[in-house]
Scaffold this motif. Structure first.
Motif, PDB file in Angstrom:
ATOM      1  N   HIS A  34       6.983   0.168   1.723  1.00  0.00           N
ATOM      2  CA  HIS A  34       6.115   0.462   0.958  1.00  0.00           C
ATOM      3  C   HIS A  34       5.949   2.022   0.663  1.00  0.00           C
ATOM      4  O   HIS A  34       5.734   2.523   1.479  1.00  0.00           O
TER       5      HIS A  34
ATOM      6  N   MET B 124      -0.681  -0.114  -2.815  1.00  0.00           N
ATOM      7  CA  MET B 124       0.697   0.108  -2.245  1.00  0.00           C
ATOM      8  C   MET B 124       1.723  -0.686  -3.171  1.00  0.00           C
ATOM      9  O   MET B 124       1.373  -1.609  -3.694  1.00  0.00           O
TER      10      MET B 124
ATOM     11  N   HIS C 233       5.509   3.729   4.457  1.00  0.00           N
ATOM     12  CA  HIS C 233       5.401   2.937   5.485  1.00  0.00           C
ATOM     13  C   HIS C 233       6.288   1.595   5.472  1.00  0.00           C
ATOM     14  O   HIS C 233       6.547   1.028   4.606  1.00  0.00           O
TER      15      HIS C 233
ATOM     16  N   MET D  95       5.808  -2.294   5.946  1.00  0.00           N
ATOM     17  CA  MET D  95       5.042  -3.295   5.661  1.00  0.00           C
ATOM     18  C   MET D  95       5.549  -4.606   6.439  1.00  0.00           C
ATOM     19  O   MET D  95       6.540  -5.063   5.881  1.00  0.00           O
TER      20      MET D  95
HETATM   21 CU   LIG Z   1       2.129  -1.510   2.574  1.00  0.00          CU
END
Ligand SMILES: [Cu+2]
Length: 169
Positions: A83, A94, A116, A118
């Motif tokens: 994300h 996001m 990041h 997820m």
């Molecule tokens: Cu996320």
């Protein structure tokens, strides 16, 4: 005494040259196309009942060609994706980042509030102090598994100070 010293020196020089040649051989293998290194992996603990968790890694492309991240998986989650965090009208949200290509020599540093991993549909809450495996699969480099240390809920950085010197080129 002086004569023997003079003869000893060329021998030492020859040894040093041999060592240098071996070093370059290792470096050449290191820089092979598709050589992707995943370091500094960590994740955030989750409260009971949470279905998603954030995980963060640094991806370094030490190869000589671009490489593409094709999938992410972890045994603690049924699904995982990358994300990015975007801010629109002052509201952070996001969204999936579908196409991630790492240029040769480039590195992607994931952070809370930025790009990041997820982890979705968690099988159990992540607890601080645990280690979880995160496997990133690249088009050329194949699968690379990192062990992510779980930091407390809401942590902005990994729980342990990380040594960034051991993986530098
Ligand atoms: Cu996320």
């Amino acid at each position: 005494m002086e004569t023997s010293m003079r003869y000893a020196l060329p021998a030492i020089t020859a040894l040093a040259l041999t060592a240098t040649a071996a070093f370059f051989l290792v470096r050449a293998a290191d820089a092979a196309p598709g050589d992707v290194v995943v370091t500094s992996a960590w994740a955030r603990a989750t409260p009971p009942g949470a279905k998603v968790a954030g995980a963060y890694v640094t991806v370094q492309n030490r190869g000589s060609e671009p490489d593409r991240l094709v999938s992410i998986a972890s045994p603690v989650a049924a699904d995982a994706m990358v994300h990015e965090t975007v801010e629109e009208n002052g509201i952070a949200s996001m969204r999936p980042l579908p196409d991630i290509i790492i240029a040769p020599g480039a590195s992607l540093d994931m952070t809370p509030g930025g790009i990041h991993v997820m982890l979705m549909e968690l099988k159990a809450p992540l607890k601080a102090g645990e280690q979880i495996a995160v496997t990133l699969t690249f088009e050329k480099a194949g699968s690379v598994t990192a062990q992510a240390a779980v930091a407390p809920i809401g942590a902005e950085a990994p729980a342990m100070p990380m040594d960034h010197t051991t993986h530098k080129m």
